[in-house]
Design an enzyme around this catalytic site. Sequence first.
Site: not given
Ligand code: 13P
Length: 349
Positions: A83, A105, A142, A189, A224, A266, A268
């Site tokens: 990532d 990226d 990206e 994020h 995000g 994505n 996280d």
């Molecule tokens: P979140 O913080 O919204 O979970 O996004 C994670 C992400 O985009 C990792 O690249």
Amino acid sequence: MPLVSMRQLLDEAAKGGYGVGAFNVNDMEQIQAIMAAAKDTNSPVIIQASRGARSFAQDRFLFHLILAANELYPEIPIAMHQDHGNSFETCKSAIDLGYTSVMMDGSLKEDGKTPASFEENVAVTKRVVDFAHERGVTVEGEIGVLGGVEDGHGAGGTGLEHVTDPDQAVEFAEKTGVDALAIAIGTSHGAYKFTKKPDGSVLKMDVLIAIHKRLPNTHLVMHGSSSVPKDLQDVINKYGGKLKETWGVPVEEIQLGIRNGVRKVNVDTDNRLAMTGAIRKVLWETPEKFDPRDYMKPAREAMQKVVAQRMTQFGQAGHAGDYKAVSIIEIAKGYKDGSLKTKPLVAAK
Ligand code: 13P
């Protein structure tokens, strides 16, 4: 089956019209949570590690934990993805290690903070594409810049400063040959994405739809994409946490994205929230406990629940058995003979 190329996994998702969650990992419990959810829902998965995760867990620990997942769940297609690679060297190190997919990226300079020019982005991304494709490895690029900061990587801001320009997205896809394209549509994020339930003024689904119309065969990626559910925030705050009120990306907006070319989603933060809430609850209610298993087990279960829910919502549930992984050696041949070129890339006007 061997680890899957992310390109194969996303091509299959496009055929089936569903999205695939890409879940970030730093440790064994998170990998176990994802795999248990994948087994329960019969889902293919993308497991991704940021630079921060690779350094926290140490490369070889993380790599071998994911290989263990592959060994224990041979029926589940797994793509192992870097990532937010910040440079050619970072992506090369992941490829050398055995990752089947990398994100270059290039929207930010190598410091991971300063927005790069379009030309810089194209140059570094194309360099990674040439190196990766020769080895059968998938590349996500990206265009536009996301908001927020994750693991020290990010330009900050709300995410509206550098929303992707659809014309640039087309030019970028043509010039680089990326397999998947992350776009900036106002998401960021972390937990603090929006100060109220987002509408079209802050979450630019219209831009995403415009890009998909121009690039109907490019797999789009939503970064995000945590929904930051209120119930997960509430658990943290009930047990001594201090999260401020916040909103994430509603699942129905992600589903709208999936109907318009989004294949990788994505997530996280939602998993971090779920685990932290579960740990806080145990420590709050039973302060005499000190065995990490007493709180890591509920933490792992809480993450598994969120991941399984997302797998169902994104539509990947039920699709693990649709295909067998093609080795990345075969995939490399496909890039070389042109059969993996997406034709036509750009929609006729
Ligand atoms: P979140 O913080 O919204 O979970 O996004 C994670 C992400 O985009 C990792 O690249």
